[in-house]
Design a protein around this motif. Structure first.
Motif, PDB file in Angstrom:
ATOM      1  N   ARG A 131      37.396  39.626  57.832  1.00 22.29           N
ATOM      2  CA  ARG A 131      37.913  38.544  58.672  1.00 22.29           C
ATOM      3  C   ARG A 131      39.377  38.293  58.358  1.00 22.29           C
ATOM      4  O   ARG A 131      39.719  38.029  57.206  1.00 22.29           O
ATOM      5  N   PRO A 132      40.221  38.385  59.323  1.00 19.79           N
ATOM      6  CA  PRO A 132      41.652  38.238  59.043  1.00 19.79           C
ATOM      7  C   PRO A 132      42.016  36.838  58.577  1.00 19.79           C
ATOM      8  O   PRO A 132      43.012  36.657  57.893  1.00 19.79           O
ATOM      9  N   GLU A 133      41.180  35.866  58.873  1.00  9.67           N
ATOM     10  CA  GLU A 133      41.547  34.505  58.496  1.00  9.67           C
ATOM     11  C   GLU A 133      41.265  34.196  57.023  1.00  9.67           C
ATOM     12  O   GLU A 133      41.631  33.149  56.525  1.00  9.67           O
ATOM     13  N   LEU A 134      40.582  35.106  56.361  1.00  7.78           N
ATOM     14  CA  LEU A 134      40.376  34.908  54.928  1.00  7.78           C
ATOM     15  C   LEU A 134      41.735  34.887  54.231  1.00  7.78           C
ATOM     16  O   LEU A 134      42.557  35.759  54.452  1.00  7.78           O
ATOM     17  N   ASP A 135      41.962  33.894  53.416  1.00 11.29           N
ATOM     18  CA  ASP A 135      43.233  33.923  52.699  1.00 11.29           C
ATOM     19  C   ASP A 135      43.105  34.844  51.483  1.00 11.29           C
ATOM     20  O   ASP A 135      42.028  35.356  51.168  1.00 11.29           O
ATOM     21  N   LEU A 136      44.234  35.064  50.855  1.00  9.03           N
ATOM     22  CA  LEU A 136      44.270  36.020  49.747  1.00  9.03           C
ATOM     23  C   LEU A 136      43.260  35.670  48.662  1.00  9.03           C
ATOM     24  O   LEU A 136      42.539  36.523  48.165  1.00  9.03           O
ATOM     25  N   GLN A 137      43.196  34.382  48.353  1.00 10.88           N
ATOM     26  CA  GLN A 137      42.271  33.929  47.322  1.00 10.88           C
ATOM     27  C   GLN A 137      40.835  34.358  47.629  1.00 10.88           C
ATOM     28  O   GLN A 137      40.119  34.871  46.789  1.00 10.88           O
ATOM     29  N   GLN A 138      40.451  34.148  48.874  1.00 11.93           N
ATOM     30  CA  GLN A 138      39.084  34.484  49.256  1.00 11.93           C
ATOM     31  C   GLN A 138      38.867  35.994  49.262  1.00 11.93           C
ATOM     32  O   GLN A 138      37.799  36.474  48.882  1.00 11.93           O
ATOM     33  N   GLU A 139      39.880  36.714  49.698  1.00  9.10           N
ATOM     34  CA  GLU A 139      39.755  38.170  49.694  1.00  9.10           C
ATOM     35  C   GLU A 139      39.596  38.700  48.273  1.00  9.10           C
ATOM     36  O   GLU A 139      38.789  39.580  48.012  1.00  9.10           O
ATOM     37  N   VAL A 140      40.390  38.132  47.370  1.00 12.34           N
ATOM     38  CA  VAL A 140      40.280  38.550  45.975  1.00 12.34           C
ATOM     39  C   VAL A 140      38.894  38.216  45.431  1.00 12.34           C
ATOM     40  O   VAL A 140      38.244  39.038  44.788  1.00 12.34           O
ATOM     41  N   GLN A 141      38.435  36.995  45.724  1.00 10.77           N
ATOM     42  CA  GLN A 141      37.092  36.592  45.284  1.00 10.77           C
ATOM     43  C   GLN A 141      36.042  37.566  45.794  1.00 10.77           C
ATOM     44  O   GLN A 141      35.121  37.950  45.086  1.00 10.77           O
ATOM     45  N   GLN A 142      36.206  37.936  47.041  1.00 15.29           N
ATOM     46  CA  GLN A 142      35.237  38.822  47.674  1.00 15.29           C
ATOM     47  C   GLN A 142      35.183  40.180  46.981  1.00 15.29           C
ATOM     48  O   GLN A 142      34.114  40.747  46.791  1.00 15.29           O
ATOM     49  N   VAL A 143      36.327  40.672  46.609  1.00 14.95           N
ATOM     50  CA  VAL A 143      36.370  41.965  45.926  1.00 14.95           C
ATOM     51  C   VAL A 143      35.858  41.828  44.496  1.00 14.95           C
ATOM     52  O   VAL A 143      35.066  42.643  44.017  1.00 14.95           O
ATOM     53  N   ILE A 144      36.264  40.760  43.826  1.00 16.33           N
ATOM     54  CA  ILE A 144      35.811  40.549  42.443  1.00 16.33           C
ATOM     55  C   ILE A 144      34.289  40.425  42.393  1.00 16.33           C
ATOM     56  O   ILE A 144      33.647  40.894  41.461  1.00 16.33           O
ATOM     57  N   ALA A 145      33.738  39.827  43.425  1.00 15.91           N
ATOM     58  CA  ALA A 145      32.287  39.624  43.462  1.00 15.91           C
ATOM     59  C   ALA A 145      31.516  40.938  43.435  1.00 15.91           C
ATOM     60  O   ALA A 145      30.347  40.962  43.073  1.00 15.91           O
ATOM     61  N   GLN A 146      32.171  42.018  43.789  1.00 11.40           N
ATOM     62  CA  GLN A 146      31.484  43.312  43.820  1.00 11.40           C
ATOM     63  C   GLN A 146      31.494  44.006  42.461  1.00 11.40           C
ATOM     64  O   GLN A 146      30.844  45.026  42.274  1.00 11.40           O
ATOM     65  N   ILE A 147      32.270  43.469  41.540  1.00 14.14           N
ATOM     66  CA  ILE A 147      32.361  44.083  40.214  1.00 14.14           C
ATOM     67  C   ILE A 147      31.181  43.597  39.369  1.00 14.14           C
ATOM     68  O   ILE A 147      30.874  42.404  39.388  1.00 14.14           O
ATOM     69  N   PRO A 148      30.512  44.499  38.646  1.00 15.73           N
ATOM     70  CA  PRO A 148      29.387  44.062  37.802  1.00 15.73           C
ATOM     71  C   PRO A 148      29.794  42.951  36.833  1.00 15.73           C
ATOM     72  O   PRO A 148      30.925  42.919  36.358  1.00 15.73           O
ATOM     73  N   GLU A 149      28.842  42.089  36.546  1.00 17.08           N
ATOM     74  CA  GLU A 149      29.140  40.841  35.849  1.00 17.08           C
ATOM     75  C   GLU A 149      29.900  41.003  34.539  1.00 17.08           C
ATOM     76  O   GLU A 149      30.842  40.250  34.260  1.00 17.08           O
ATOM     77  N   LYS A 150      29.505  41.976  33.717  1.00 17.60           N
ATOM     78  CA  LYS A 150      30.133  42.034  32.384  1.00 17.60           C
ATOM     79  C   LYS A 150      31.611  42.371  32.463  1.00 17.60           C
ATOM     80  O   LYS A 150      32.392  41.987  31.600  1.00 17.60           O
ATOM     81  N   TYR A 151      32.001  43.093  33.498  1.00 19.52           N
ATOM     82  CA  TYR A 151      33.427  43.354  33.699  1.00 19.52           C
ATOM     83  C   TYR A 151      34.086  42.189  34.423  1.00 19.52           C
ATOM     84  O   TYR A 151      35.190  41.785  34.116  1.00 19.52           O
ATOM     85  N   ARG A 152      33.383  41.698  35.411  1.00 18.63           N
ATOM     86  CA  ARG A 152      33.935  40.630  36.240  1.00 18.63           C
ATOM     87  C   ARG A 152      34.305  39.408  35.406  1.00 18.63           C
ATOM     88  O   ARG A 152      35.375  38.802  35.581  1.00 18.63           O
ATOM     89  N   THR A 153      33.399  39.042  34.485  1.00 19.67           N
ATOM     90  CA  THR A 153      33.646  37.859  33.661  1.00 19.67           C
ATOM     91  C   THR A 153      34.956  37.981  32.892  1.00 19.67           C
ATOM     92  O   THR A 153      35.754  37.052  32.838  1.00 19.67           O
ATOM     93  N   VAL A 154      35.163  39.153  32.310  1.00 14.84           N
ATOM     94  CA  VAL A 154      36.383  39.365  31.532  1.00 14.84           C
ATOM     95  C   VAL A 154      37.614  39.321  32.443  1.00 14.84           C
ATOM     96  O   VAL A 154      38.632  38.709  32.113  1.00 14.84           O
TER      97      VAL A 154
END
Ligand code: ZN
Lengths: 208, 168
Positions: A131-154
């Motif tokens: 969605r183009p209306e997603l701001d950068l913050q949300q886009e970053v969150q969206q990508v980070i959410a795909q990283i497995p938890e033990k890496y994501r947390t760090v």
């Protein structure tokens, strides 16, 4: 009184002359001075809320978790080693609480923003909704959410919250070398996923 | 240094987390000789800017301090704990004493016991002064404090004390 969260890594090492140190406030709390604990709460609550909100995007839930973190810290204060720093100890309680909660609701939390997205692990790039209306913050969150938890947390604690790797080691109760390895892995995974979604963006633009 | 190691170190380098000068130097040598890792470094540096921006753009509004609500909850918890202890233990002790009395009254005298046979009437007179007339439950006493075993030092992990370096 409304306050704005700042970017500073305050609270982790407030030792200015005008303010009592964490260690002193902990000591006074242990002697029964609840107001001293109040000062610790006020010192750390914004930072804690911010960290919790990195994992849980619901403000009410995040505040519940933050409050529970402080209650547990208060109850376990006799287990706290005063020769160590209070901040990482507190955040360890908070991060563990948040991650436990998050694991229990795994399929929901990260999808509050992205209700049509598959949970982590079986992410299908074709199904992503750029969605183009997603701001950068949300886009970053969206990508980070795909990283497995033990890496994501760090990654979240280091690159979004600016904790040092030694602080993260204390928060997550791991060796610093482990944290550094996970951090490297997390950044490389983020890079791959970010590039992948840029490709999707370009493809979507091309098709329009 | 192989490419896999190099990629991990590149990932640390972009966030200023590769402090060791020797490691930086050997990474620099590998990257200058390896086009693939050079490309990786360039791309990762670009992507990392996104993370830094995301960090900066964060502006959460927070509501009022949670301390007033928290202190109320703390006070409630403490009030719940104190009276309950005071009211509960005498009652528990009394009930335990009753159970002992009932148990003693209902227990048939041991037929082949070597223990001296005690007259029941006498026993109820003895109770609760003597503790060893019965194998039954004794009235509750405060448990011995075990706080000593719970030293803070034992609970903490053994990792080195933190030496925080200033953020980026
Ligand atoms: Zn290479």
């Amino acid at each position: 009184m409304k306050t704005r969260i700042t970017d500073s890594v305050d609270g982790m090492a407030v030792d200015s002359a005008s303010q009592p140190s964490d260690a002193r406030l902990v000591d006074e709390t242990r002697r029964g001075d609840q107001a001293a604990f109040g000062q610790l709460v006020q010192r750390y609550e914004r930072r804690l809320m911010r960290v919790v909100l990195r994992f849980i995007s619901d403000l009410d839930l995040a505040e519940d978790l933050a409050q529970e973190t402080f209650l547990r810290a208060y109850e376990r204060l006799d287990q706290f080693d005063p020769s160590r720093r209070f901040g990482p100890w507190l955040f360890r309680i908070g991060v563990n609480l948040t991650l436990d909660f998050h694991r229990k609701r795994k399929r929901r939390i990260w999808s509050i923003f992205f209700t049509d997205r598959a949970p982590e692990g079986n992410f299908d790039p074709q199904a992503a909704d750029p969605r183009p209306e997603l701001d950068l913050q949300q886009e970053v969150q969206q990508v980070i959410a795909q990283i497995p938890e033990k890496y994501r947390t760090v990654l979240v604690l280091r690159d979004l919250e600016n904790f040092s790797t030694s602080e993260i080691a204390a928060i997550l109760d791991r060796k610093e070398t482990t944290i550094r390895w996970r951090l490297a892995e997390a950044r490389n995974r983020f890079q791959e996923l970010w590039e992948k979604r840029e490709v999707i963006h370009r493809r979507a633009d091309h098709e329009q | 240094m192989n490419c896999r190691e190099a990629k991990a170190e590149i990932a640390l380098l972009v966030g200023n987390d590769l402090e060791d000068a020797g490691a930086r130097e050997s990474l620099r040598r590998h990257v200058s000789a390896c086009p693939e890792c050079r490309g990786h470094y360039q791309r990762l540096k670009q992507t990392f800017k996104v993370l830094e921006q995301a960090d900066k753009t964060e502006t959460f509004e927070v509501r009022e301090s949670m301390w007033p609500a928290l202190s109320t909850r703390l006070r409630h918890r403490q009030q719940e704990q104190k009276p309950s202890r005071r009211q509960w233990w005498p009652l528990a002790s009394f009930l335990a004493a009753c159970i002992v009395v009932v148990a003693i009254i209902n227990t048939p005298a041991p037929e082949h016991s070597h223990a001296p046979v005690v007259d029941r009437g006498m026993m109820s007179e003895l109770f609760p002064v003597s503790g060893d007339v019965s194998q039954g439950p004794l009235p509750h006493r405060d448990e011995p404090t075990t706080d000593d075993s719970d030293t803070p030092a034992g609970k903490q992990n053994k990792s080195k004390p933190n030496q925080s370096h200033p953020g980026r």
